[in-house]
Structures are given as structure tokens and as C-alpha cells.
Design a protein around this motif. Structure first.
Motif, PDB file in Angstrom:
ATOM      1  N   PRO A 209       0.833  -1.209   0.000  1.00  0.00           N
ATOM      2  CA  PRO A 209       0.000   0.000   0.000  1.00  0.00           C
ATOM      3  C   PRO A 209       0.863   1.253   0.000  1.00  0.00           C
ATOM      4  CG  PRO A 209       0.141  -0.906   2.204  1.00  0.00           C
ATOM      5  CD  PRO A 209       0.859  -1.880   1.317  1.00  0.00           C
ATOM      6  N   PHE A 210       0.248   2.354  -0.397  1.00  0.00           N
ATOM      7  CA  PHE A 210       0.902   3.655  -0.277  1.00  0.00           C
ATOM      8  C   PHE A 210      -0.161   4.669   0.111  1.00  0.00           C
ATOM      9  CE2 PHE A 210       2.123   7.836  -1.867  1.00  0.00           C
ATOM     10  CZ  PHE A 210       3.347   7.993  -1.213  1.00  0.00           C
ATOM     11  N   ILE A 211       0.053   5.321   1.249  1.00  0.00           N
ATOM     12  CA  ILE A 211      -0.946   6.244   1.784  1.00  0.00           C
ATOM     13  C   ILE A 211      -0.308   7.617   1.966  1.00  0.00           C
ATOM     14  CG2 ILE A 211      -2.570   6.686   3.672  1.00  0.00           C
ATOM     15  CD1 ILE A 211      -2.349   3.627   4.289  1.00  0.00           C
ATOM     16  N   HIS A 212      -0.768   8.587   1.209  1.00  0.00           N
ATOM     17  CA  HIS A 212      -0.242   9.941   1.322  1.00  0.00           C
ATOM     18  C   HIS A 212      -0.716  10.559   2.644  1.00  0.00           C
ATOM     19  CE1 HIS A 212       0.400  14.228   0.406  1.00  0.00           C
ATOM     20  NE2 HIS A 212       1.310  13.792  -0.461  1.00  0.00           N
ATOM     21  N   PRO A 213       0.132  11.357   3.303  1.00  0.00           N
ATOM     22  CA  PRO A 213      -0.266  11.965   4.580  1.00  0.00           C
ATOM     23  C   PRO A 213      -1.562  12.772   4.512  1.00  0.00           C
ATOM     24  CG  PRO A 213       2.094  12.237   4.226  1.00  0.00           C
ATOM     25  CD  PRO A 213       1.542  11.649   2.966  1.00  0.00           C
ATOM     26  N   SER A 214      -1.909  13.296   3.337  1.00  0.00           N
ATOM     27  CA  SER A 214      -3.132  14.087   3.217  1.00  0.00           C
ATOM     28  C   SER A 214      -4.380  13.264   3.528  1.00  0.00           C
ATOM     29  CB  SER A 214      -3.244  14.686   1.805  1.00  0.00           C
ATOM     30  OG  SER A 214      -3.332  13.662   0.824  1.00  0.00           O
ATOM     31  N   ILE A 215      -4.304  11.950   3.320  1.00  0.00           N
ATOM     32  CA  ILE A 215      -5.448  11.079   3.619  1.00  0.00           C
ATOM     33  C   ILE A 215      -5.783  11.141   5.106  1.00  0.00           C
ATOM     34  CG2 ILE A 215      -6.288   8.701   3.636  1.00  0.00           C
ATOM     35  CD1 ILE A 215      -6.102   9.744   0.852  1.00  0.00           C
ATOM     36  N   HIS A 216      -4.749  11.161   5.948  1.00  0.00           N
ATOM     37  CA  HIS A 216      -4.986  11.188   7.394  1.00  0.00           C
ATOM     38  C   HIS A 216      -5.507  12.545   7.844  1.00  0.00           C
ATOM     39  CE1 HIS A 216      -3.302   7.219   7.991  1.00  0.00           C
ATOM     40  NE2 HIS A 216      -2.252   7.557   7.276  1.00  0.00           N
ATOM     41  N   HIS A 217      -5.286  13.579   7.044  1.00  0.00           N
ATOM     42  CA  HIS A 217      -5.882  14.877   7.349  1.00  0.00           C
ATOM     43  C   HIS A 217      -7.384  14.860   7.076  1.00  0.00           C
ATOM     44  CE1 HIS A 217      -6.683  19.183   7.396  1.00  0.00           C
ATOM     45  NE2 HIS A 217      -7.179  19.086   6.168  1.00  0.00           N
ATOM     46  N   MET A 218      -7.793  14.084   6.075  1.00  0.00           N
ATOM     47  CA  MET A 218      -9.203  14.069   5.659  1.00  0.00           C
ATOM     48  C   MET A 218     -10.036  13.035   6.400  1.00  0.00           C
ATOM     49  SD  MET A 218      -8.864  14.315   1.526  1.00  0.00           S
ATOM     50  CE  MET A 218      -7.618  15.353   0.753  1.00  0.00           C
ATOM     51  N   TYR A 219      -9.420  11.921   6.810  1.00  0.00           N
ATOM     52  CA  TYR A 219     -10.176  10.803   7.382  1.00  0.00           C
ATOM     53  C   TYR A 219      -9.560  10.370   8.704  1.00  0.00           C
ATOM     54  CZ  TYR A 219     -12.674  10.477   2.992  1.00  0.00           C
ATOM     55  OH  TYR A 219     -13.476  10.767   1.918  1.00  0.00           O
ATOM     56  N   VAL A 220     -10.406   9.797   9.561  1.00  0.00           N
ATOM     57  CA  VAL A 220      -9.974   9.371  10.882  1.00  0.00           C
ATOM     58  C   VAL A 220     -10.703   8.072  11.225  1.00  0.00           C
ATOM     59  CG1 VAL A 220     -11.777  10.718  12.035  1.00  0.00           C
ATOM     60  CG2 VAL A 220      -9.689  10.121  13.291  1.00  0.00           C
ATOM     61  N   THR A 221     -10.055   7.216  12.012  1.00  0.00           N
ATOM     62  CA  THR A 221     -10.738   6.016  12.487  1.00  0.00           C
ATOM     63  C   THR A 221     -11.737   6.407  13.565  1.00  0.00           C
ATOM     64  OG1 THR A 221      -9.020   5.593  14.141  1.00  0.00           O
ATOM     65  CG2 THR A 221      -8.770   4.511  12.004  1.00  0.00           C
ATOM     66  N   THR A 222     -12.836   5.681  13.638  1.00  0.00           N
ATOM     67  CA  THR A 222     -13.878   6.008  14.614  1.00  0.00           C
ATOM     68  C   THR A 222     -13.387   5.825  16.046  1.00  0.00           C
ATOM     69  OG1 THR A 222     -14.752   3.757  14.395  1.00  0.00           O
ATOM     70  CG2 THR A 222     -15.762   5.477  13.041  1.00  0.00           C
ATOM     71  N   SER A 223     -12.326   5.017  16.229  1.00  0.00           N
ATOM     72  CA  SER A 223     -11.788   4.816  17.579  1.00  0.00           C
ATOM     73  C   SER A 223     -11.111   6.076  18.114  1.00  0.00           C
ATOM     74  CB  SER A 223     -10.777   3.667  17.568  1.00  0.00           C
ATOM     75  OG  SER A 223      -9.689   3.957  16.691  1.00  0.00           O
ATOM     76  N   LYS A 224     -10.794   7.024  17.213  1.00  0.00           N
ATOM     77  CA  LYS A 224     -10.125   8.260  17.629  1.00  0.00           C
ATOM     78  C   LYS A 224     -11.063   9.459  17.640  1.00  0.00           C
ATOM     79  CE  LYS A 224      -5.570   6.789  15.949  1.00  0.00           C
ATOM     80  NZ  LYS A 224      -4.445   7.102  15.038  1.00  0.00           N
ATOM     81  N   LEU A 225     -12.340   9.203  17.476  1.00  0.00           N
ATOM     82  CA  LEU A 225     -13.299  10.305  17.437  1.00  0.00           C
ATOM     83  C   LEU A 225     -13.464  10.923  18.829  1.00  0.00           C
ATOM     84  CD1 LEU A 225     -16.184   8.974  15.157  1.00  0.00           C
ATOM     85  CD2 LEU A 225     -14.405  10.620  14.581  1.00  0.00           C
TER      86      LEU A 225
END
Length: 470
Positions: A209-225
Motif C-alpha cells: 500500500p501507499f498512503i499519502h499523509p493528506s489522507i490522514h488529514h481528511m479521514y480518521v478512524t472512529t476509535s479516535k473520534l
């Protein structure tokens, strides 16, 4: 009638379940990683027809008169045929062994409601759809994936409405289905023009896989809400915006030889208006977040015409919601050209193939823990209003002709219970370049826009469509 809350009475005459005429063998259809980004949300859409009852339908051989019962029979027969190709809409969402939703394709069927309303179409208040549409003309889905309602009006007009599970289909998929359903029902179009594609491998994650850091800016796991707060109630309204005002807005948002799209210009103006409304009540240092829904079908095709055709018929969710947040004072004080540039810049991060492939990889990395767009998450003390704008410019209302003419009005209806607002501009049925805009926001924001930009946000009325009002 129909102008105020509680004045519209809708009586249910009959309820039944419509199943596919040729059911498939029962099987499980997994949701794609992009489907798994959606929480349980129901979305409504409705179409208004001005044709009087009984309907007079002309075919190439003869003229046929249809009663309401015949019209409903035609809708149900065509639906049963459409569900052969669009079988997910006849299924049920179940949880698998690790707690993720998946689709049981068992031909459970679609709940179909026949109803009558004590109002004429021209008297129906669609400016306040919460009073007239919600739970009355658009059905509440109780079972399965899709619910349908056909409502006869006093004038002989007809409203056809659907409510569907967003986890199973996005607007693109639902539009395909509704057009196919109408094509089957139409006496001169007995075959569907688009066969849906359910090839989930099109959205498989990569290895590695390859995940750009911008993805983590846009989305979050529900466990961290953060802990959920009690959201302020949002309300729905429908406006129309003239082509002249849209062109003027686009001109004001463009500069230095850079022409912004109407959608970018409209979104920028809306961002400024919501921010100005927040400032008016003393929220001068909060951050206002705006997201934009992006369809990834063309992005994942990457110029490949064959793959583009396949992705164009793909049934499911292929969406991302890039967003940005700015302080209210900055959005209010800066010119519209600057705000439109900010919209363009955060959209640029999500209109590539790599963005969607990275989003698929990111969901895979965190499964079975669900992920969610950050803009839908609860606000902190430093954050102000948040809303999402979704382009409905491909809304196919002119193609939804079941055999008695095109709808005189149509709109999506999405009054969900979250913190974030929702806005969808769609082409006007007048087909003159105007827009209809469904808005689900805080009442004070909507009131502010109406009072400060009445030339732009004009409350919908039947007079606009040159239909007589009561």
C-alpha cells in the motif's frame, strides 16, 4: 394547503413488497473499502409530475388512458424488472463475522407505499421540505436497502420518491437505477441503457500500500473520534439561483486570467456567507470547515477509455470528501477570488487516481475499525460550523420519464442528524442554466443568507416554474 407545518396530510392506502421478477441465487456481496467509509445514512430523492389523472399516454400505436392504479401498477412492474439488474437494492445489509456490513443479496425486496395527499402540486410548499416532504412524501426506510413511495395529489399530480441506504449506493449509482427504472416503465423505452457493474476488484487495495499523509488529514478512524456532542438542529430549505447570478458570481471569483468553475465559485461564496453569519453572532475566531464531495470514477480511469466506461457504470460508492477550515474573519475579509482559490487548492488534493487508491489502501490498513471523513466529526471549541457541498449537476431529472412526461420538479432530500450541514446544487427543471439548491444548515445561517443575499438565494416557489400558485 401544504404551506405550513402540519398542514399537509398524507394517507397511506397500501403497502407491499416488490421483488425482482427473476431473482438471483442468494449470495453475499462484500462492500468495497470506499463503501465502508459511509456510516448508516439514508438519502431521499423525489420527482414531481404535473400530469393530471387519468394520465393520457401516447405510444407509437395508440393512446392509452391510465388511472392511478394503472400508473402504480406500471411503476411496480418496471421496478420488479429493474431489480433483476440492480439486485443490491432488493437485498439487506448484514454484519459479517468481524462486524463489518455487507450485502445479503436475497431478493428480500423493496417496500412500496401507495399514498394520497390532500394538496395540489402548485400549493405544495417545497421551500420548507422538512414540513411537507420529510416522512410524508419521501418514505422512511424501515427495512432493506430501498423504499419507494408513489403519492397521488388532489390535482391528479404524482410524486415518486425513493429512500436508499447510502452505504450501498452513492448518487451516481442511484441515478443510474432510477433512469433504468423509468426506461423500463416507458412504453417506448422497454430496455435499460446502462447495465450496472458490481466488479469490486476495481477497488481492491494495492500490495504494497501507499498512503499519502493528506489522507490522514481528511479521514480518521472512529476509535479516535472525540466524544459526540448534541448537534444543533439543522433545517432544510430549497432555493433557486438564476443563471445570471451564477455567471456574475463566477466572474467575481475569477481573476488574473484564471476562470473558476461555477461550482467552485458557488462553494466559495457559500463558505463566505456561513462565515459571515458566524461572525454576526460573535464567533469571530472559530474555524469554519467546508468539504466538497468528489466522484472518483473518472479519476480511477486515468485516461483509459475502456476503464472509464466500466467505472461509469460501477454501482457503489466512489466518493471522497476533501475539506479545509479557515478562521471566520479571514473568510469574511478576504475577496471572493482568494476564497475560490482555497477551494480549488483543497479540491486539487483529491482529483487524482493516486488519492483514491491511497484512500482504498488506508481503509484496508485500519480494517475492521471503521473510518470516517473528519468533516463529519464533532466540533471542538475552536471549530465553528461545518458543511459539505455535493455537485448534483449530473442529476438526471429530465431522463426520469416513466411514460407520462418529464418531472416538473425534482430534488434530493438529505436531512441527516449530524453536526455538519449538506448542500446540493442541481440543474433547474426549467433547463435555462438556473440551479435548484437543496440546503440543510443551521436556521440562522439560512436566514442570514436570505437577508444578506436575497438576489442570489431565492426561496423556491411554483411561480418560478410558471405554474399557478394557490
Amino acid at each position: 394547503m401544504g404551506g405550513g407545518k402540519g398542514e399537509l396530510n398524507v394517507s397511506v392506502m397500501k403497502e407491499e413488497v416488490v421483488t425482482a421478477v427473476r431473482p438471483m441465487h442468494e449470495h453475499l456481496l462484500p462492500l468495497s473499502n470506499l463503501d465502508l467509509l459511509l456510516p448508516p445514512l439514508d438519502v431521499g430523492v423525489f420527482f414531481c409530475y404535473n400530469s393530471p389523472m387519468p394520465f393520457s399516454i401516447s405510444t407509437h400505436t395508440n393512446n392509452t388512458t391510465m388511472s392511478f392504479g394503472s400508473v402504480v401498477g406500471s411503476l411496480k412492474n418496471a421496478l420488479a424488472q429493474a431489480l433483476v439488474s440492480y439486485y443490491p437494492f432488493a437485498g439487506e445489509v448484514v454484519l459479517n463475522s468481524i462486524g463489518e456490513p455487507e450485502l445479503l443479496c436475497n431478493n428480500r425486496g423493496v417496500d412500496f407505499v401507495e399514498a394520497v395527499a390532500d394538496v395540489e402540486l402548485q400549493c405544495l410548499n417545497l421551500y420548507n421540505p422538512d414540513d411537507t416532504v420529510e416522512g410524508k412524501l419521501v418514505p422512511r426506510k424501515k427495512h432493506g436497502v430501498l423504499a419507494v413511495q408513489a403519492t397521488r395529489l388532489k390535482c391528479g399530480g404524482l410524486i415518486v420518491a425513493c429512500t436508499f441506504d447510502h452505504r450501498i449506493a452513492d448518487a451516481h449509482s442511484t441515478n443510474m437505477f432510477i433512469v433504468s427504472w423509468a426506461e423500463i416503465a416507458h412504453p417506448n423505452k422497454p430496455k435499460i441503457s446502462t447495465q450496472p457493474c458490481f466488479q469490486r476488484s476495481l477497488l481492491d487495495p494495492r500490495d504494497p500500500p501507499f498512503i499519502h499523509p493528506s489522507i490522514h488529514h481528511m479521514y480518521v478512524t472512529t476509535s479516535k473520534l472525540p466524544p459526540l456532542s448534541q448537534p444543533n438542529p439543522l433545517i432544510s430549505r430549497i432555493y433557486y439561483v438564476t443563471c445570471e447570478q451564477l455567471n456574475r458570481m463566477q466572474s467575481l471569483a475569477s481573476s488574473d486570467g484564471v476562470k473558476r468553475t461555477k461550482f467552485e465559485s458557488f462553494s466559495a461564496f457559500l463558505w463566505k456567507m456561513v462565515s459571515a453569519s458566524a461572525c454576526e453572532v460573535g464567533e469571530k475566531r472559530v474555524v469554519v470547515k467546508m468539504g466538497v464531495v468528489v466522484d472518483g470514477r473518472k479519476r480511477l480511469s486515468d485516461g483509459d477509455k475502456k476503464k472509464e466506461a466500466i467505472m461509469g457504470s460501477y454501482f457503489g460508492n466512489v466518493l471522497s470528501i476533501p475539506f479545509d477550515g479557515k478562521p471566520t474573519e479571514e473568510l469574511v475579509e478576504k475577496p471572493l477570488t482568494w476564497v475560490a482559490e482555497q477551494v480549488h487548492e483543497f479540491l486539487e488534493t483529491a482529483i487524482t487516481e493516486e488519492h483514491f487508491l491511497g484512500l482504498i489502501d488506508c481503509v484496508e490498513e485500519h480494517r475492521p475499525v471503521p473510518m470516517l471523513s473528519r468533516i463529519y466529526c464533532g466540533s471542538t471549541n475552536e471549530e465553528g460550523p461545518a458543511f459539505v457541498v455535493s455537485s448534483g449537476q449530473r442529476f438526471p431529472e429530465s431522463k426520469v420519464d416513466f411514460g407520462w412526461g418529464k418531472p416538473v420538479f425534482a430534488s434530493y432530500h438529505f436531512p441527516w442528524d449530524g453536526d455538519a450541514g449538506y448542500v446540493m446544487p442541481m440543474p433547474s427543471p426549467a433547463r435555462n442554466g438556473d440551479w435548484l439548491v437543496y440546503m440543510h444548515l443551521l436556521k440562522r445561517h439560512l436566514d442570514f443568507m436570505e437577508s444578506h443575499a436575497p438576489h442570489f438565494f431565492r426561496p423556491f416557489s411554483w411561480h418560478y416554474l410558471r405554474l399557478n400558485r394557490c
